[in-house]
Design a protein around this motif. Sequence first.
Motif, PDB file in Angstrom:
ATOM      1  N   THR A   1       0.626  -1.346  -0.096  1.00 40.42           N
ATOM      2  CA  THR A   1       0.045  -0.048  -0.191  1.00 40.42           C
ATOM      3  C   THR A   1       1.041   1.200  -0.027  1.00 40.42           C
ATOM      4  OG1 THR A   1      -0.114   0.076   2.501  1.00 40.42           O
ATOM      5  CG2 THR A   1      -1.979  -1.183   1.138  1.00 40.42           C
ATOM      6  N   ASP A   2       2.185   1.024   0.481  1.00 46.51           N
ATOM      7  CA  ASP A   2       3.014   2.203   0.384  1.00 46.51           C
ATOM      8  C   ASP A   2       4.222   2.349  -0.553  1.00 46.51           C
ATOM      9  OD1 ASP A   2       4.418   0.121   1.826  1.00 46.51           O
ATOM     10  OD2 ASP A   2       4.699   1.396   3.541  1.00 46.51           O
ATOM     11  N   ALA A   3       4.274   1.368  -1.456  1.00 48.06           N
ATOM     12  CA  ALA A   3       5.291   1.367  -2.405  1.00 48.06           C
ATOM     13  C   ALA A   3       4.719   0.582  -3.825  1.00 48.06           C
ATOM     14  CB  ALA A   3       6.329   0.414  -1.926  1.00 48.06           C
ATOM     15  N   PRO A   4       5.194   1.118  -5.065  1.00 49.56           N
ATOM     16  CA  PRO A   4       4.812   0.334  -6.230  1.00 49.56           C
ATOM     17  C   PRO A   4       5.003  -1.300  -6.218  1.00 49.56           C
ATOM     18  CG  PRO A   4       6.808   1.477  -6.760  1.00 49.56           C
ATOM     19  CD  PRO A   4       6.397   2.025  -5.193  1.00 49.56           C
ATOM     20  N   PRO A   5       4.319  -2.029  -7.034  1.00 49.44           N
ATOM     21  CA  PRO A   5       4.821  -3.417  -7.003  1.00 49.44           C
ATOM     22  C   PRO A   5       6.320  -3.773  -7.539  1.00 49.44           C
ATOM     23  CG  PRO A   5       2.825  -3.105  -8.203  1.00 49.44           C
ATOM     24  CD  PRO A   5       3.408  -1.649  -8.015  1.00 49.44           C
ATOM     25  N   LEU A   6       6.827  -4.629  -6.846  1.00 53.95           N
ATOM     26  CA  LEU A   6       8.251  -4.772  -6.917  1.00 53.95           C
ATOM     27  C   LEU A   6       8.437  -6.060  -6.774  1.00 53.95           C
ATOM     28  CD1 LEU A   6       9.810  -2.308  -4.044  1.00 53.95           C
ATOM     29  CD2 LEU A   6       9.898  -1.821  -6.567  1.00 53.95           C
ATOM     30  N   VAL A   7       9.777  -6.543  -7.760  1.00 56.08           N
ATOM     31  CA  VAL A   7      10.420  -7.763  -7.845  1.00 56.08           C
ATOM     32  C   VAL A   7      11.669  -7.655  -6.900  1.00 56.08           C
ATOM     33  CG1 VAL A   7      11.452  -9.518  -8.996  1.00 56.08           C
ATOM     34  CG2 VAL A   7       9.252  -8.946  -9.897  1.00 56.08           C
TER      35      VAL A   7
ATOM     36  N   GLY B   1       2.640 -10.545  -0.725  1.00 57.78           N
ATOM     37  CA  GLY B   1       3.908 -11.163  -1.406  1.00 57.78           C
ATOM     38  C   GLY B   1       3.586 -12.698  -1.953  1.00 57.78           C
ATOM     39  N   VAL B   2       4.590 -12.661  -3.127  1.00 57.38           N
ATOM     40  CA  VAL B   2       4.725 -14.197  -3.741  1.00 57.38           C
ATOM     41  C   VAL B   2       5.932 -14.603  -3.477  1.00 57.38           C
ATOM     42  CG1 VAL B   2       4.241 -15.412  -5.820  1.00 57.38           C
ATOM     43  CG2 VAL B   2       2.731 -13.480  -5.420  1.00 57.38           C
ATOM     44  N   THR B   3       6.297 -15.784  -2.857  1.00 61.09           N
ATOM     45  CA  THR B   3       7.604 -16.408  -2.605  1.00 61.09           C
ATOM     46  C   THR B   3       7.671 -17.386  -3.749  1.00 61.09           C
ATOM     47  OG1 THR B   3       7.542 -15.839  -0.298  1.00 61.09           O
ATOM     48  CG2 THR B   3       9.227 -17.270  -1.113  1.00 61.09           C
ATOM     49  N   PHE B   4       8.700 -16.757  -4.792  1.00 56.37           N
ATOM     50  CA  PHE B   4       8.705 -18.164  -5.874  1.00 56.37           C
ATOM     51  C   PHE B   4       9.736 -19.379  -5.156  1.00 56.37           C
ATOM     52  CE2 PHE B   4       7.307 -14.329  -8.138  1.00 56.37           C
ATOM     53  CZ  PHE B   4       6.414 -14.870  -9.006  1.00 56.37           C
TER      54      PHE B   4
ATOM     55  N   ARG C   1      19.009  -6.594  -4.850  1.00 58.11           N
ATOM     56  CA  ARG C   1      18.216  -5.416  -5.599  1.00 58.11           C
ATOM     57  C   ARG C   1      16.682  -5.627  -5.950  1.00 58.11           C
ATOM     58  NH1 ARG C   1      19.513  -5.443 -11.200  1.00 58.11           N
ATOM     59  NH2 ARG C   1      18.290  -3.264 -11.229  1.00 58.11           N
ATOM     60  N   ALA C   2      15.935  -4.603  -5.846  1.00 53.44           N
ATOM     61  CA  ALA C   2      14.490  -4.479  -6.326  1.00 53.44           C
ATOM     62  C   ALA C   2      14.318  -3.937  -7.690  1.00 53.44           C
ATOM     63  CB  ALA C   2      13.615  -3.976  -4.979  1.00 53.44           C
TER      64      ALA C   2
ATOM     65  N   ALA D   1       7.961  -4.265 -10.814  1.00 53.35           N
ATOM     66  CA  ALA D   1       7.431  -5.598 -11.220  1.00 53.35           C
ATOM     67  C   ALA D   1       6.996  -5.473 -12.538  1.00 53.35           C
ATOM     68  CB  ALA D   1       6.379  -6.035 -10.375  1.00 53.35           C
ATOM     69  N   THR D   2       6.727  -4.344 -13.174  1.00 50.70           N
ATOM     70  CA  THR D   2       6.259  -4.154 -14.567  1.00 50.70           C
ATOM     71  C   THR D   2       7.420  -4.348 -15.653  1.00 50.70           C
ATOM     72  OG1 THR D   2       6.854  -1.854 -14.309  1.00 50.70           O
ATOM     73  CG2 THR D   2       4.372  -2.251 -13.969  1.00 50.70           C
ATOM     74  N   THR D   3       8.863  -4.482 -15.008  1.00 46.31           N
ATOM     75  CA  THR D   3       9.913  -4.846 -16.027  1.00 46.31           C
ATOM     76  C   THR D   3       9.873  -6.265 -16.202  1.00 46.31           C
ATOM     77  OG1 THR D   3      11.303  -4.920 -14.003  1.00 46.31           O
ATOM     78  CG2 THR D   3      11.122  -2.717 -15.113  1.00 46.31           C
ATOM     79  N   VAL D   4       9.183  -6.991 -15.342  1.00 47.30           N
ATOM     80  CA  VAL D   4       9.169  -8.489 -15.459  1.00 47.30           C
ATOM     81  C   VAL D   4       7.876  -9.027 -15.904  1.00 47.30           C
ATOM     82  CG1 VAL D   4       9.622 -10.668 -14.257  1.00 47.30           C
ATOM     83  CG2 VAL D   4      10.773  -8.674 -13.663  1.00 47.30           C
ATOM     84  N   PHE D   5       6.800  -8.248 -15.560  1.00 49.12           N
ATOM     85  CA  PHE D   5       5.471  -8.936 -15.735  1.00 49.12           C
ATOM     86  C   PHE D   5       4.445  -8.034 -16.475  1.00 49.12           C
ATOM     87  CE2 PHE D   5       6.674 -10.769 -11.757  1.00 49.12           C
ATOM     88  CZ  PHE D   5       6.254 -12.175 -11.730  1.00 49.12           C
ATOM     89  N   GLY D   6       5.217  -7.027 -17.107  1.00 54.16           N
ATOM     90  CA  GLY D   6       4.406  -6.117 -18.272  1.00 54.16           C
ATOM     91  C   GLY D   6       3.813  -5.165 -17.375  1.00 54.16           C
ATOM     92  N   GLU D   7       3.950  -3.815 -18.448  1.00 58.71           N
ATOM     93  CA  GLU D   7       3.131  -2.580 -18.021  1.00 58.71           C
ATOM     94  C   GLU D   7       1.727  -2.668 -17.656  1.00 58.71           C
ATOM     95  OE1 GLU D   7       4.619   0.197 -17.535  1.00 58.71           O
ATOM     96  OE2 GLU D   7       6.482  -0.377 -17.989  1.00 58.71           O
TER      97      GLU D   7
END
Length: 267
Positions: A62-68, A88-91, A110-111, A114-120
Motif C-alpha cells: 500500500t506504500d510502494a509500487p509493485p516490486l520484484v 507477497g509471492v515467494t517464488f 536489488r529490487a 514488477a512491470t519490468t518483469v511482468f509487463g506494464e
Amino acid sequence: MRDSRELAGAWSRFQSHGFVPPPPDLADLVSRYWWARWNLRGEPDYVQLIVPYPSVQLTLSTDAPPLVRGVCRGRIRRTLSGRAAVFGVTFRPGVFRRFLNAPVDSITDRAVPATTVFGEDLPAPDPAALLDTDPPAAAETMATELGRLLRARRPPDDPVGDEVAGWVSDIAATPDLRRVDHLTSRYGVGARRLQRLFAEHVGISPKWVIRRFRLHEVTQRMATRAAAEPIDWAALAFELGYADQAHLVRDFTNMFGEPPTSYAARY
C-alpha cells in the motif's frame, strides 16, 4: 537501547501476518503467498528484522509500487511506519530465471519494478483490502487473482531450472549436506558448473544456500523448545557440522545481524 517492541513477540501488538499455500498447478513455481499488515499510527517507526532466504519475491504494498525483490545475501532491516499492508509471492528457488529472462544474480540484493518483469499492464490486486477486511479472507482472494496472473504469464518449462530447484529443495531437507563438495558428489556436477548454475537460477552461491538452511535449523530449534528449556549451543554446533560454538555464533550473526541469543529474545 533496544526497542522493547522487538522483545518477546511484542511486535504482534501492532503487526499481523499469515500465509496462503499455492494451488497444485502453481506449486512448481510458487513456494507460498504471504501477507502482513501493521498499524503504527501515533507510535514511532519500527525497524523490522527480516531473515533472508534464497527466494525471489513479488511484493504488492500500500506504500510502494509493485516490486520484484531479488535474493538478499545479508540481513534485511525494513522500517515500518503509519498504517500499511503488503502481499507477497515467494517464488520457488531456482525457477525465477524463466520469468526474468536473465540470470537471477542480476537482481541479487536489488529490487526492480514488477512491470519490468511482468509487463506494464500488470493487473495487480490492491493490498489495501488487507487493511479494511478480514486479512486471511482478503489474502485468499489476492492469491486467487495473482494465480490468474501467473498462469497468464507462465513461461515455457525450463528443465535445467527445475533440476536446480530440486537441488535447493534437497539441501533444505537434508541436514547432512554441509559443504559444497557434498553437493558436487551427490549431483555429479563440477564445482564451477554448480556455482554457475546457482548464480544463473537461484541468484546466490550454493555455499550460501547450505549455510542458510543449516541456520534455519537453529531458528527451528528455538521455536520448538519449551520457554524455560536452555539450548546447548556447543552440542547444536557439533550437530550442524561446525568446528565449535564460536563458528556457529559467527555464522548466525553474519546472516541475521545479531547473535542467536538476541534473536531468540525477539520471539
